[in-house]
Design a protein around this motif. Sequence first.
Motif, PDB file in Angstrom:
ATOM      1  N   PHE A 345       8.995  -2.602   5.734  1.00 41.28           N
ATOM      2  CA  PHE A 345       9.656  -3.880   5.516  1.00 41.28           C
ATOM      3  C   PHE A 345       9.487  -4.320   4.058  1.00 41.28           C
ATOM      4  CE2 PHE A 345       8.944  -5.423  10.189  1.00 41.28           C
ATOM      5  CZ  PHE A 345       9.719  -4.362  10.630  1.00 41.28           C
ATOM      6  N   PRO A 346      10.500  -4.982   3.491  1.00 40.05           N
ATOM      7  CA  PRO A 346      10.375  -5.521   2.130  1.00 40.05           C
ATOM      8  C   PRO A 346       9.186  -6.474   2.025  1.00 40.05           C
ATOM      9  CG  PRO A 346      12.635  -5.692   2.922  1.00 40.05           C
ATOM     10  CD  PRO A 346      11.807  -5.290   4.095  1.00 40.05           C
ATOM     11  N   ASP A 347       8.552  -6.483   0.861  1.00 40.42           N
ATOM     12  CA  ASP A 347       7.414  -7.368   0.566  1.00 40.42           C
ATOM     13  C   ASP A 347       6.244  -7.154   1.519  1.00 40.42           C
ATOM     14  OD1 ASP A 347       6.421  -9.275  -1.279  1.00 40.42           O
ATOM     15  OD2 ASP A 347       6.689 -10.897   0.164  1.00 40.42           O
ATOM     16  N   ALA A 348       6.155  -5.973   2.124  1.00 40.78           N
ATOM     17  CA  ALA A 348       5.069  -5.690   3.067  1.00 40.78           C
ATOM     18  C   ALA A 348       3.673  -5.896   2.469  1.00 40.78           C
ATOM     19  CB  ALA A 348       5.210  -4.268   3.612  1.00 40.78           C
ATOM     20  N   PRO A 349       3.442  -5.588   1.174  1.00 40.77           N
ATOM     21  CA  PRO A 349       2.091  -5.807   0.637  1.00 40.77           C
ATOM     22  C   PRO A 349       1.637  -7.262   0.668  1.00 40.77           C
ATOM     23  CG  PRO A 349       3.305  -4.297  -0.771  1.00 40.77           C
ATOM     24  CD  PRO A 349       4.293  -4.872   0.206  1.00 40.77           C
ATOM     25  N   ASN A 350       2.597  -8.194   0.781  1.00 37.72           N
ATOM     26  CA  ASN A 350       2.266  -9.622   0.814  1.00 37.72           C
ATOM     27  C   ASN A 350       2.436 -10.251   2.196  1.00 37.72           C
ATOM     28  OD1 ASN A 350       1.714  -9.889  -2.043  1.00 37.72           O
ATOM     29  ND2 ASN A 350       3.916  -9.676  -2.374  1.00 37.72           N
ATOM     30  N   LYS A 351       2.732  -9.426   3.186  1.00 36.18           N
ATOM     31  CA  LYS A 351       2.959  -9.938   4.539  1.00 36.18           C
ATOM     32  C   LYS A 351       2.051  -9.181   5.512  1.00 36.18           C
ATOM     33  CE  LYS A 351       6.503 -12.701   3.461  1.00 36.18           C
ATOM     34  NZ  LYS A 351       6.587 -12.472   2.017  1.00 36.18           N
ATOM     35  N   PRO A 352       0.874  -9.730   5.809  1.00 34.27           N
ATOM     36  CA  PRO A 352      -0.095  -9.032   6.666  1.00 34.27           C
ATOM     37  C   PRO A 352       0.440  -8.681   8.054  1.00 34.27           C
ATOM     38  CG  PRO A 352      -1.125 -10.907   5.571  1.00 34.27           C
ATOM     39  CD  PRO A 352       0.356 -11.017   5.324  1.00 34.27           C
ATOM     40  N   ASN A 353       1.456  -9.424   8.532  1.00 35.02           N
ATOM     41  CA  ASN A 353       1.988  -9.145   9.864  1.00 35.02           C
ATOM     42  C   ASN A 353       3.000  -8.012   9.866  1.00 35.02           C
ATOM     43  OD1 ASN A 353       3.604 -11.041   8.368  1.00 35.02           O
ATOM     44  ND2 ASN A 353       4.845 -11.378  10.203  1.00 35.02           N
ATOM     45  N   PHE A 354       3.393  -7.504   8.671  1.00 31.82           N
ATOM     46  CA  PHE A 354       4.297  -6.363   8.582  1.00 31.82           C
ATOM     47  C   PHE A 354       3.488  -5.067   8.593  1.00 31.82           C
ATOM     48  CE2 PHE A 354       7.900  -8.688   6.064  1.00 31.82           C
ATOM     49  CZ  PHE A 354       8.167  -9.464   7.183  1.00 31.82           C
ATOM     50  N   ALA A 355       4.116  -3.971   9.003  1.00 32.13           N
ATOM     51  CA  ALA A 355       3.467  -2.657   8.965  1.00 32.13           C
ATOM     52  C   ALA A 355       2.984  -2.370   7.551  1.00 32.13           C
ATOM     53  CB  ALA A 355       4.431  -1.574   9.425  1.00 32.13           C
ATOM     54  N   SER A 356       1.756  -1.911   7.422  1.00 35.70           N
ATOM     55  CA  SER A 356       1.137  -1.735   6.111  1.00 35.70           C
ATOM     56  C   SER A 356       1.788  -0.616   5.301  1.00 35.70           C
ATOM     57  CB  SER A 356      -0.347  -1.442   6.277  1.00 35.70           C
ATOM     58  OG  SER A 356      -0.942  -1.172   5.016  1.00 35.70           O
ATOM     59  N   ALA A 357       1.908  -0.861   3.983  1.00 34.27           N
ATOM     60  CA  ALA A 357       2.409   0.146   3.048  1.00 34.27           C
ATOM     61  C   ALA A 357       1.264   0.783   2.265  1.00 34.27           C
ATOM     62  CB  ALA A 357       3.412  -0.486   2.088  1.00 34.27           C
ATOM     63  N   ARG A 358       0.042   0.506   2.655  1.00 35.33           N
ATOM     64  CA  ARG A 358      -1.125   1.004   1.948  1.00 35.33           C
ATOM     65  C   ARG A 358      -1.254   2.521   2.108  1.00 35.33           C
ATOM     66  NH1 ARG A 358      -6.819  -1.482   1.106  1.00 35.33           N
ATOM     67  NH2 ARG A 358      -8.083   0.351   0.599  1.00 35.33           N
ATOM     68  N   VAL A 359      -1.639   3.189   1.006  1.00 37.00           N
ATOM     69  CA  VAL A 359      -1.929   4.621   1.019  1.00 37.00           C
ATOM     70  C   VAL A 359      -3.259   4.829   0.321  1.00 37.00           C
ATOM     71  CG1 VAL A 359      -1.170   6.919   0.311  1.00 37.00           C
ATOM     72  CG2 VAL A 359       0.526   5.211   1.001  1.00 37.00           C
ATOM     73  N   ASP A 360      -4.132   5.613   0.924  1.00 36.01           N
ATOM     74  CA  ASP A 360      -5.472   5.856   0.399  1.00 36.01           C
ATOM     75  C   ASP A 360      -5.680   7.330   0.061  1.00 36.01           C
ATOM     76  OD1 ASP A 360      -6.922   3.237   0.608  1.00 36.01           O
ATOM     77  OD2 ASP A 360      -6.320   3.429   2.716  1.00 36.01           O
ATOM     78  N   PRO A 361      -6.650   7.621  -0.806  1.00 33.45           N
ATOM     79  CA  PRO A 361      -6.992   9.016  -1.086  1.00 33.45           C
ATOM     80  C   PRO A 361      -7.349   9.762   0.200  1.00 33.45           C
ATOM     81  CG  PRO A 361      -8.054   7.563  -2.670  1.00 33.45           C
ATOM     82  CD  PRO A 361      -7.443   6.685  -1.624  1.00 33.45           C
ATOM     83  N   GLY A 362      -6.855  10.975   0.327  1.00 31.00           N
ATOM     84  CA  GLY A 362      -7.129  11.770   1.514  1.00 31.00           C
ATOM     85  C   GLY A 362      -6.260  11.448   2.704  1.00 31.00           C
ATOM     86  N   LYS A 363      -5.398  10.442   2.574  1.00 35.31           N
ATOM     87  CA  LYS A 363      -4.482  10.057   3.654  1.00 35.31           C
ATOM     88  C   LYS A 363      -3.074   9.940   3.084  1.00 35.31           C
ATOM     89  CE  LYS A 363      -8.140   7.459   6.027  1.00 35.31           C
ATOM     90  NZ  LYS A 363      -8.555   6.115   6.530  1.00 35.31           N
ATOM     91  N   PRO A 364      -2.391  11.067   2.928  1.00 32.39           N
ATOM     92  CA  PRO A 364      -1.096  11.095   2.232  1.00 32.39           C
ATOM     93  C   PRO A 364      -0.015  10.244   2.890  1.00 32.39           C
ATOM     94  CG  PRO A 364      -1.986  13.306   2.508  1.00 32.39           C
ATOM     95  CD  PRO A 364      -2.816  12.403   3.358  1.00 32.39           C
ATOM     96  N   TYR A 365       0.887   9.780   2.052  1.00 29.86           N
ATOM     97  CA  TYR A 365       2.086   9.065   2.523  1.00 29.86           C
ATOM     98  C   TYR A 365       3.091  10.085   3.032  1.00 29.86           C
ATOM     99  CZ  TYR A 365       6.635   6.700   2.095  1.00 29.86           C
ATOM    100  OH  TYR A 365       7.894   6.219   2.322  1.00 29.86           O
TER     101      TYR A 365
END
Length: 377
Positions: A345-365
Amino acid sequence: MKLRKALIIAGVGFMAMIAAQADAASARRDSAGTLADGTAVEAVTLSAANGVSARVLTYGATLQAFSGPDRNGKVADVLLGYDDAKDYAEHPNYFGVTVGRFANRIGGGKFTLDGKSYQLPLNDKVNSLHGGKVGFDKQPWRIVAVKDGSVTMALTSPDGDQGYPGKLDVTITYTLSDDGALTIAFGAKTDKPTVVNMTNHAIFNLAGEGSPMGALGHKLTIPAKAITPVDANLVPTGELRPVAGTVFDFRNGRILADGVRDGRDPQIVMGHGYDHNFALDKGVTATPGLAARLEDPASGRVLEVSSTEPGVQMYTGNFLDGSYIGKSRHVYRMGDGVALEPQKFPDAPNKPNFASARVDPGKPYRHVMIYKLSVAK
């Protein structure tokens, strides 16, 4: 943990299926000229047995053409865009490009991750759009593999690129199967926490690019009972609003022209037409599920869009104003095409109720989407 393991297993199986499909179609690699700064551009043309073909440029990992027969066997390119690769650099408008790091809008061009704030370039009034001023669509990608029916390209985005944290190693694989399905598989690995949201920005006219009636006579179906309504800056408010009883109800199919100019709906007024994210009923899935079905009654061509992501942005070319001269010198105007962009979803990094767009080391997008072009029976 169990869900992540299931997604990984399903993803491996799906990628194996993609590899098997690739054996059926052909691939041809050619020069596509140079940009004004001397950057060489290559093109790879994928061709399937049923007459469907796709042409991909290294500049912006751009889907330049997607062609297929109508009910009478006449082949036409169904994508808005340019004939010459250099025009994608000199007159950018996201035609068929790969967008990233973050597709769509981030409100105010800022977000916070692990307590640290990040400011992105503002290239859409007060927002950051499609990765910023120099997103993935405005960079040369390198070809790493060409096989029968597929091409894989790669790009390295350094830490701090357009304000985003983390060095990101990105890949994209286009694979065409003989049933006219073009699979686009995105992958990215980071060395520090970041946000990623990639998609393709093809704008379709199934009657054939440049056809005088445009795409507003197309019938569109989207299996979504809600949209993420936007504010005056076209950034989602955070609400999930039911589509029932509105011009956004595409669950049973409707003609685009029926609602695109309906000024009684404030969302249509703010978007200058349709420019909205639909929250797909399927949500996030391990393998691609249906996101949209587009049909042109005149030609009989059908486009099915599938994706592993939870949303699809539908955009009716509202900002095409006649200033873009496309393929075969066609003048593009509002409604000449429609984009169907699977994504977070657009603006997901600022909307905690949206599916997360976060990507971490060792967990590829990972995002796998499919454009399947066929003819209605």
